[in-house]
Design a protein around this motif. Structure first.
Motif, mmCIF file in Angstrom:
data_model
loop_
_atom_site.group_PDB
_atom_site.id
_atom_site.type_symbol
_atom_site.label_atom_id
_atom_site.label_comp_id
_atom_site.label_asym_id
_atom_site.label_seq_id
_atom_site.Cartn_x
_atom_site.Cartn_y
_atom_site.Cartn_z
ATOM 1 N N THR A 72 0.836 -1.205 0.000
ATOM 2 C CA THR A 72 0.000 0.000 0.000
ATOM 3 C C THR A 72 0.869 1.253 0.000
ATOM 4 O OG1 THR A 72 -1.769 -1.184 1.126
ATOM 5 C CG2 THR A 72 -1.858 1.208 1.203
ATOM 6 N N GLY A 93 -6.733 6.769 0.974
ATOM 7 C CA GLY A 93 -7.966 6.032 0.671
ATOM 8 C C GLY A 93 -7.902 5.340 -0.677
ATOM 9 N N THR A 94 -7.325 6.016 -1.656
ATOM 10 C CA THR A 94 -7.209 5.430 -2.991
ATOM 11 C C THR A 94 -6.240 4.253 -2.988
ATOM 12 O OG1 THR A 94 -7.668 7.598 -3.960
ATOM 13 C CG2 THR A 94 -6.668 5.950 -5.406
ATOM 14 N N LEU A 96 -5.441 2.395 -0.432
ATOM 15 C CA LEU A 96 -6.056 1.306 0.336
ATOM 16 C C LEU A 96 -7.121 0.595 -0.496
ATOM 17 C CD1 LEU A 96 -6.398 -0.273 2.947
ATOM 18 C CD2 LEU A 96 -7.943 1.532 3.752
ATOM 19 N N ALA A 97 -7.960 1.360 -1.181
ATOM 20 C CA ALA A 97 -9.008 0.750 -2.013
ATOM 21 C C ALA A 97 -8.398 -0.109 -3.118
ATOM 22 C CB ALA A 97 -9.897 1.842 -2.610
ATOM 23 N N ALA A 98 -7.330 0.383 -3.744
ATOM 24 C CA ALA A 98 -6.673 -0.393 -4.803
ATOM 25 C C ALA A 98 -6.046 -1.668 -4.235
ATOM 26 C CB ALA A 98 -5.610 0.461 -5.497
ATOM 27 N N TRP A 100 -6.976 -3.335 -1.521
ATOM 28 C CA TRP A 100 -8.063 -4.265 -1.199
ATOM 29 C C TRP A 100 -8.661 -4.877 -2.462
ATOM 30 C CZ3 TRP A 100 -11.110 -1.331 3.204
ATOM 31 C CH2 TRP A 100 -10.405 -1.487 4.405
ATOM 32 N N ALA A 101 -8.796 -4.072 -3.525
ATOM 33 C CA ALA A 101 -9.351 -4.590 -4.781
ATOM 34 C C ALA A 101 -8.460 -5.704 -5.346
ATOM 35 C CB ALA A 101 -9.504 -3.458 -5.791
ATOM 36 N N TYR A 137 -2.642 -3.887 4.642
ATOM 37 C CA TYR A 137 -2.882 -2.749 3.746
ATOM 38 C C TYR A 137 -3.403 -1.546 4.523
ATOM 39 C CZ TYR A 137 -2.769 -6.422 0.155
ATOM 40 O OH TYR A 137 -2.426 -7.472 -0.646
#
Length: 171
Positions: A72, A93-94, A96-98, A100-101, A137
């Motif tokens: 991350t 946030g971006t 982390l979202a990537a 997790w995705a 992450y």
């Protein structure tokens, strides 16, 4: 003598400000942004190096969390290099979202198939879903957002202090 930008033989001059002949063209990007990009790219290189070395040296449980945090962190630094004006919360946030995705994509089994034939795919996408990675992450995003926030506060403090000492006398 001045010439218009992008004006070549047999072409009409492009609209825009005139540039003196022989003058260097300036980038639309401010110099501070270029320096920020360079620093973030250097940070990304350092994080990549740490991500390849540290998990191998740490105990297995810690290596999983550390590897996830560094993954991350790498996304965060690359994102900040691409868009240095992003705020820490947006970048965190971006990233982390990537992260997790990508981890949730591993449930499909496709990354494992791709990883059999490509080392790059194995490094970028991983191969198998591991629930503790999601925590790693999140830890990486939280740490980077906090460090970035602290660095911004220190920079603002230094700028205020510099303005105070640079102010003309009598003010």
């Amino acid at each position: 003598m001045t010439v218009r930008r992008n004006a070549g033989p047999g072409t009409e001059a492009a609209p825009g400000p005139a540039v003196p002949r022989g003058a260097a063209r300036r980038s639309a990007e401010p110099p501070g942004e270029r320096r920020a990009r360079a620093r973030w790219l250097a940070g990304a290189a350092a994080v990549l190096l740490l991500g390849l070395v540290l998990p191998a040296l740490a105990p297995q449980r810690a290596a999983a969390l550390l590897g996830g945090a560094l993954y991350t962190a790498l996304l965060y630094t690359v994102l900040m290099a691409a868009a240095p004006r992003l705020g820490p919360w947006t970048a965190g946030g971006t990233a982390l979202a990537a992260s997790w995705a990508v981890e949730l994509f591993q449930v499909s089994g496709l990354p494992a198939d791709l990883g059999r034939s490509s080392l790059l795919s194995r490094l970028v996408l991983g191969t198998t879903f591991d629930l503790p990675d999601l925590l790693g992450y999140a830890l990486g995003a939280v740490v980077l957002v906090a460090v970035h926030q602290l660095a911004r506060r220190r920079a603002r403090r230094r700028a205020r202090r510099a303005r105070r000492f640079d102010a003309p006398e009598g003010k």
